[in-house]
Design a protein around this motif. Structure first.
Motif, PDB file in Angstrom:
ATOM      1  N   THR A  26      -0.501  10.580   5.302  1.00 23.67           N
ATOM      2  CA  THR A  26       0.731  11.377   5.268  1.00 23.67           C
ATOM      3  C   THR A  26       1.152  11.712   6.698  1.00 23.67           C
ATOM      4  O   THR A  26       2.326  11.579   7.065  1.00 23.67           O
ATOM      5  N   LEU A  40       5.028   4.794   2.684  1.00 25.03           N
ATOM      6  CA  LEU A  40       5.452   5.977   3.446  1.00 25.03           C
ATOM      7  C   LEU A  40       6.226   5.563   4.702  1.00 25.03           C
ATOM      8  O   LEU A  40       7.272   6.135   5.025  1.00 25.03           O
ATOM      9  N   SER A  50       0.848  -1.203   0.000  1.00 24.57           N
ATOM     10  CA  SER A  50       0.000   0.000   0.000  1.00 24.57           C
ATOM     11  C   SER A  50       0.880   1.249   0.000  1.00 24.57           C
ATOM     12  O   SER A  50       2.081   1.177   0.292  1.00 24.57           O
ATOM     13  N   GLY A  51       0.233   2.368  -0.287  1.00 24.71           N
ATOM     14  CA  GLY A  51       0.945   3.643  -0.223  1.00 24.71           C
ATOM     15  C   GLY A  51       1.324   3.978   1.218  1.00 24.71           C
ATOM     16  O   GLY A  51       2.355   4.598   1.469  1.00 24.71           O
ATOM     17  N   SER A  68       0.676   5.437  -4.492  1.00 27.25           N
ATOM     18  CA  SER A  68      -0.403   4.540  -4.075  1.00 27.25           C
ATOM     19  C   SER A  68      -1.059   3.983  -5.333  1.00 27.25           C
ATOM     20  O   SER A  68      -1.347   4.734  -6.267  1.00 27.25           O
TER      21      SER A  68
END
Ligand code: PLP
Length: 359
Positions: free
Chosen positions: A84, A61, A56-57, A176
């Motif tokens: 984020t 991260l 996943s994004g 993503s």
């Protein structure tokens, strides 16, 4: 119903042979051949040297923050998706919010320097709605203050800056490939870097840190993705150019037809080939926005208040002032935009909005 977005689905006949092959091979996950093929194809399509395909994004991260060994404070934007900010916190760092530019909707680079302290280790900025940040200014600041740069490029498939995929900037860029994105692998994400050492470290990290069956190179997590998702990514990649073109057309149509609406639009960074990932509009007041949403919902049309609320107002972060973001997040609305949307549907959305404004 007209949803804000709808996952692109290729013809099922194109996906089925991949499923049959997966069944025959009985290799479902753990660095399978389709994951490898997808990484290769994406590198070719994007013309970038390295990519790691992840689950996943969000995990991308988190892995990026770990791989850069970040600690203390990370300067970031309050105008983004929750992941984020949450990844910064999840990795034990402190998000320090810098207000946005009300035109580009990206972090206001002129305000970053004031937020740098001896504890600052990095800048994590989002290319909001696929619109590149002021990359050159951020890079210059990062060099001056010896900071790392991560770009949350979750919205950026297809965006180019100065002729190069925007994923190619920063120490690490994060994508993503979630089902709602214009290019997707159902669930999925990726990290991009031009640094081979970082790539190697992140490759260990995505697989629990394994370096061979009985050895660990570092602390890792399960960030792997699987063959079924990679297969979807391979099929969808064939449609990426057509999807980008369709978005461009729908975007232009909205802009033409919404000329009579009192609203502002995001200013796109210069030297950008934009991917038209979203159709955000900034209305003059929250009151008008709420009335428009209510009327659209009454007609089974579902735009989205994205991003709302502003991340600097979350209950689990330190409070600070970000006036532009507070204001914009109350007035921004993303209108329906997806590959299946017809001009008739789009027309209906527009007619209702104009009617509410003129009522
Ligand atoms: C800006 C931004 N960052 C991160 C993410 C998280 O990506 P994922 O859903 O793949 O975990 C998203 C998802 O929508 C996003 O919009």
């Amino acid at each position: 119903m007209i949803p804000v977005t709808k996952p692109f689905l290729p013809p099922i006949e194109e996906y089925q042979p991949y499923v049959k092959d997966i069944w025959d091979r009985q290799w479902l996950t753990n660095n399978g051949p389709l994951v490898n093929e997808l990484e290769l194809r994406l590198k070719q399509y994007l013309d970038l040297p390295h990519i790691l395909y992840l689950s996943s994004g969000t995990i991308a991260l988190q892995i990026a923050i770990r791989a850069l060994d970040l600690h203390g404070e990370i300067i970031t934007t309050p105008f983004s998706f929750i992941a984020t900010t949450s990844s910064i916190l999840w990795e034990g760092c402190k998000p320090v919010f810098v207000d946005i530019c009300p035109e580009t909707l990206n972090i206001d680079v002129s305000k970053i320097e004031d937020a740098i302290t001896p504890h600052t280790s990095a800048i994590l900025a989002t290319h909001v709605y696929g619109n590149p940040c002021d990359i050159d200014a951020i890079d210059a600041l990062a060099q001056k203050h010896n900071l790392k740069v991560i770009y949350d490029a979750a919205h950026c498939f297809g965006t180019k800056y100065k002729g190069k995929s925007v994923y190619g900037y920063g120490d690490i860029s994060v994508a993503s490939f979630h089902a709602t994105k214009l290019y997707h692998t159902i669930e999925g994400g990726a990290v991009f870097t031009s640094c081979p050492e970082l790539l190697k470290k992140m490759a260990f990290m995505r697989n629990f840190g394994f370096n061979g069956p009985e050895e660990f190179a570092c602390l890792g997590i399960n960030g792997k993705n699987c063959e079924l998702h990679a297969a979807m990514g391979l099929v969808n990649l064939k449609y990426a150019d057509a999807i980008l073109e369709k978005r461009r057309e729908l975007f232009a149509y909205y802009t033409e037809m919404l000329k009579g609406l009192d609203m502002k639009q995001q200013v796109i960074q210069k030297n950008t080939q934009y991917n038209h990932a979203y159709y955000p509009i900034i209305l003059p007041s929250e009151d008008l926005l709420v009335r428009m949403v209510e009327m659209l919902n009454a007609h089974w049309i579902f735009p989205r208040r994205y991003f709302y609320p502003s991340l600097h107002t979350l209950s689990f972060v330190d409070r600070c002032e970000c006036e532009n973001c507070l204001d914009i997040s109350k007035r921004v609305l993303c209108l329906p935009l997806h590959n299946d949307l017809s001009k008739e549907e789009l027309h209906l959305v527009i007619r209702i909005m104009l009617r509410v404004q003129n009522y």
